[in-house]
Design an enzyme around this catalytic site. Sequence first.
Site, PDB file in Angstrom:
ATOM      1  N   PRO A   9      36.909  54.832  46.552  1.00  0.00           N
ATOM      2  CA  PRO A   9      38.307  55.227  46.385  1.00  0.00           C
ATOM      3  C   PRO A   9      39.168  55.072  47.632  1.00  0.00           C
ATOM      4  O   PRO A   9      38.722  55.345  48.745  1.00  0.00           O
ATOM      5  CB  PRO A   9      38.209  56.711  45.988  1.00  0.00           C
ATOM      6  CG  PRO A   9      36.858  57.151  46.421  1.00  0.00           C
ATOM      7  CD  PRO A   9      35.979  55.943  46.303  1.00  0.00           C
ATOM      8  N   ASN A  10      40.361  54.600  47.387  1.00  0.00           N
ATOM      9  CA  ASN A  10      41.428  54.426  48.392  1.00  0.00           C
ATOM     10  C   ASN A  10      41.205  53.245  49.324  1.00  0.00           C
ATOM     11  O   ASN A  10      42.078  52.928  50.132  1.00  0.00           O
ATOM     12  CB  ASN A  10      41.628  55.716  49.218  1.00  0.00           C
ATOM     13  CG  ASN A  10      41.942  56.898  48.336  1.00  0.00           C
ATOM     14  OD1 ASN A  10      42.886  56.845  47.558  1.00  0.00           O
ATOM     15  ND2 ASN A  10      41.146  57.945  48.409  1.00  0.00           N
ATOM     16  N   ARG A  17      46.853  51.925  54.545  1.00  0.00           N
ATOM     17  CA  ARG A  17      46.493  53.337  54.615  1.00  0.00           C
ATOM     18  C   ARG A  17      46.040  53.750  56.027  1.00  0.00           C
ATOM     19  O   ARG A  17      45.215  53.049  56.630  1.00  0.00           O
ATOM     20  CB  ARG A  17      45.321  53.508  53.635  1.00  0.00           C
ATOM     21  CG  ARG A  17      44.523  54.734  53.792  1.00  0.00           C
ATOM     22  CD  ARG A  17      43.200  54.632  53.042  1.00  0.00           C
ATOM     23  NE  ARG A  17      42.600  55.945  53.039  1.00  0.00           N
ATOM     24  CZ  ARG A  17      41.304  56.168  52.917  1.00  0.00           C
ATOM     25  NH1 ARG A  17      40.461  55.177  52.747  1.00  0.00           N
ATOM     26  NH2 ARG A  17      40.840  57.383  52.934  1.00  0.00           N
ATOM     27  N   TYR A  22      41.828  53.235  60.070  1.00  0.00           N
ATOM     28  CA  TYR A  22      41.167  52.142  59.349  1.00  0.00           C
ATOM     29  C   TYR A  22      41.658  50.743  59.738  1.00  0.00           C
ATOM     30  O   TYR A  22      41.152  49.749  59.210  1.00  0.00           O
ATOM     31  CB  TYR A  22      41.316  52.358  57.836  1.00  0.00           C
ATOM     32  CG  TYR A  22      40.726  53.679  57.376  1.00  0.00           C
ATOM     33  CD1 TYR A  22      39.360  53.922  57.479  1.00  0.00           C
ATOM     34  CD2 TYR A  22      41.537  54.696  56.879  1.00  0.00           C
ATOM     35  CE1 TYR A  22      38.816  55.134  57.081  1.00  0.00           C
ATOM     36  CE2 TYR A  22      41.001  55.916  56.475  1.00  0.00           C
ATOM     37  CZ  TYR A  22      39.640  56.119  56.577  1.00  0.00           C
ATOM     38  OH  TYR A  22      39.092  57.323  56.186  1.00  0.00           O
ATOM     39  N   ASN A  71      30.443  51.260  50.649  1.00  0.00           N
ATOM     40  CA  ASN A  71      31.308  52.256  51.282  1.00  0.00           C
ATOM     41  C   ASN A  71      31.847  53.119  50.148  1.00  0.00           C
ATOM     42  O   ASN A  71      32.811  52.742  49.468  1.00  0.00           O
ATOM     43  CB  ASN A  71      32.450  51.594  52.061  1.00  0.00           C
ATOM     44  CG  ASN A  71      33.258  52.629  52.846  1.00  0.00           C
ATOM     45  OD1 ASN A  71      33.140  53.825  52.609  1.00  0.00           O
ATOM     46  ND2 ASN A  71      34.079  52.166  53.773  1.00  0.00           N
ATOM     47  N   ALA A  74      35.314  58.706  50.085  1.00  0.00           N
ATOM     48  CA  ALA A  74      35.224  60.170  49.969  1.00  0.00           C
ATOM     49  C   ALA A  74      34.098  60.627  49.038  1.00  0.00           C
ATOM     50  O   ALA A  74      33.560  61.730  49.205  1.00  0.00           O
ATOM     51  CB  ALA A  74      36.558  60.733  49.505  1.00  0.00           C
ATOM     52  N   GLU A  95      24.554  52.202  53.364  1.00  0.00           N
ATOM     53  CA  GLU A  95      25.798  52.992  53.379  1.00  0.00           C
ATOM     54  C   GLU A  95      26.612  52.584  54.599  1.00  0.00           C
ATOM     55  O   GLU A  95      26.087  52.571  55.713  1.00  0.00           O
ATOM     56  CB  GLU A  95      25.446  54.488  53.465  1.00  0.00           C
ATOM     57  CG  GLU A  95      26.669  55.379  53.629  1.00  0.00           C
ATOM     58  CD  GLU A  95      26.316  56.869  53.802  1.00  0.00           C
ATOM     59  OE1 GLU A  95      25.217  57.297  53.375  1.00  0.00           O
ATOM     60  OE2 GLU A  95      27.150  57.587  54.367  1.00  0.00           O
ATOM     61  N   HIS A  97      30.519  52.929  56.734  1.00  0.00           N
ATOM     62  CA  HIS A  97      31.841  53.534  56.911  1.00  0.00           C
ATOM     63  C   HIS A  97      32.568  52.802  58.023  1.00  0.00           C
ATOM     64  O   HIS A  97      31.954  52.436  59.040  1.00  0.00           O
ATOM     65  CB  HIS A  97      31.728  55.025  57.256  1.00  0.00           C
ATOM     66  CG  HIS A  97      31.041  55.794  56.187  1.00  0.00           C
ATOM     67  ND1 HIS A  97      31.660  56.145  55.013  1.00  0.00           N
ATOM     68  CD2 HIS A  97      29.767  56.237  56.092  1.00  0.00           C
ATOM     69  CE1 HIS A  97      30.798  56.784  54.246  1.00  0.00           C
ATOM     70  NE2 HIS A  97      29.637  56.853  54.867  1.00  0.00           N
ATOM     71  N   ARG A 104      34.665  62.998  62.925  1.00  0.00           N
ATOM     72  CA  ARG A 104      35.828  63.465  62.160  1.00  0.00           C
ATOM     73  C   ARG A 104      35.559  64.870  61.579  1.00  0.00           C
ATOM     74  O   ARG A 104      34.705  65.581  62.063  1.00  0.00           O
ATOM     75  CB  ARG A 104      36.173  62.428  61.084  1.00  0.00           C
ATOM     76  CG  ARG A 104      36.505  61.054  61.694  1.00  0.00           C
ATOM     77  CD  ARG A 104      36.861  60.032  60.648  1.00  0.00           C
ATOM     78  NE  ARG A 104      38.072  60.394  59.909  1.00  0.00           N
ATOM     79  CZ  ARG A 104      38.456  59.787  58.781  1.00  0.00           C
ATOM     80  NH1 ARG A 104      37.731  58.794  58.276  1.00  0.00           N
ATOM     81  NH2 ARG A 104      39.560  60.172  58.166  1.00  0.00           N
TER      82      ARG A 104
HETATM   83  C1  DQA Z   1      35.312  56.175  54.988  1.00  0.00           C
HETATM   84  C2  DQA Z   1      35.148  57.584  55.552  1.00  0.00           C
HETATM   85  C3  DQA Z   1      35.333  58.620  54.463  1.00  0.00           C
HETATM   86  O1  DQA Z   1      35.172  59.921  54.993  1.00  0.00           O
HETATM   87  C4  DQA Z   1      36.717  58.522  53.882  1.00  0.00           C
HETATM   88  O2  DQA Z   1      36.867  59.425  52.813  1.00  0.00           O
HETATM   89  C5  DQA Z   1      37.083  57.148  53.471  1.00  0.00           C
HETATM   90  C6  DQA Z   1      36.643  56.008  54.277  1.00  0.00           C
HETATM   91  C7  DQA Z   1      35.225  55.104  56.101  1.00  0.00           C
HETATM   92  O3  DQA Z   1      35.010  53.947  55.747  1.00  0.00           O
HETATM   93  O4  DQA Z   1      35.407  55.409  57.281  1.00  0.00           O
HETATM   94  O5  DQA Z   1      37.834  56.942  52.521  1.00  0.00           O
HETATM   95  O6  DQA Z   1      34.257  55.932  54.082  1.00  0.00           O
END
Ligand code: DQA
Length: 140
Positions: A9-10, A17, A22, A71, A74, A95, A97, A104
């Site tokens: 998501p997102n 964003r 990011y 990835n 959230a 996994e 990120h 964070r």
């Molecule tokens: C994320 C880190 C997550 O905590 C966050 O909710 C994201 C992006 C990252 O790629 O740094 O949406 O997965």
Amino acid sequence: MKIIIINGPNLNLLGIREKSIYGDQPFDSFLATLRKEYAQISIDYFQSNTEGQLIDKLHEVGFSYDGIILNAAAYTHTSVALGDAIAAIKTPVIEVHISNVHAREEFRHKSYIAKYCKGVIAGFGFNSYRLALTQFLLPA
Ligand code: DQA
């Protein structure tokens, strides 16, 4: 070799964003570069903002692909169901990120999926995906 990158998501809003976290590059342009760099690998891509669609995609690719770079955004920090989906499939999952989630907020320190993944790469910007891809090329 057949790999898929799955973004949660997102992450469709990368480049727009929270640029200070990011970066300002859209994911599409990074993916195009990655595909050129690793032309010998088939790199599929899927993004969804919906937990169920991410699970369906893991089920779909999880018995035939050589690797999954996930990835889960959230959902990493909330989803027992995504963890169960990774446990249920055969294809190894890394996994990733973009940000260093451990530097964070505390709620980002918990992953419901890490236990079922081959490993975790976080904090290297889009290079987190590149590092995961190269990991699949190394001898097991
Ligand atoms: C994320 C880190 C997550 O905590 C966050 O909710 C994201 C992006 C990252 O790629 O740094 O949406 O997965």
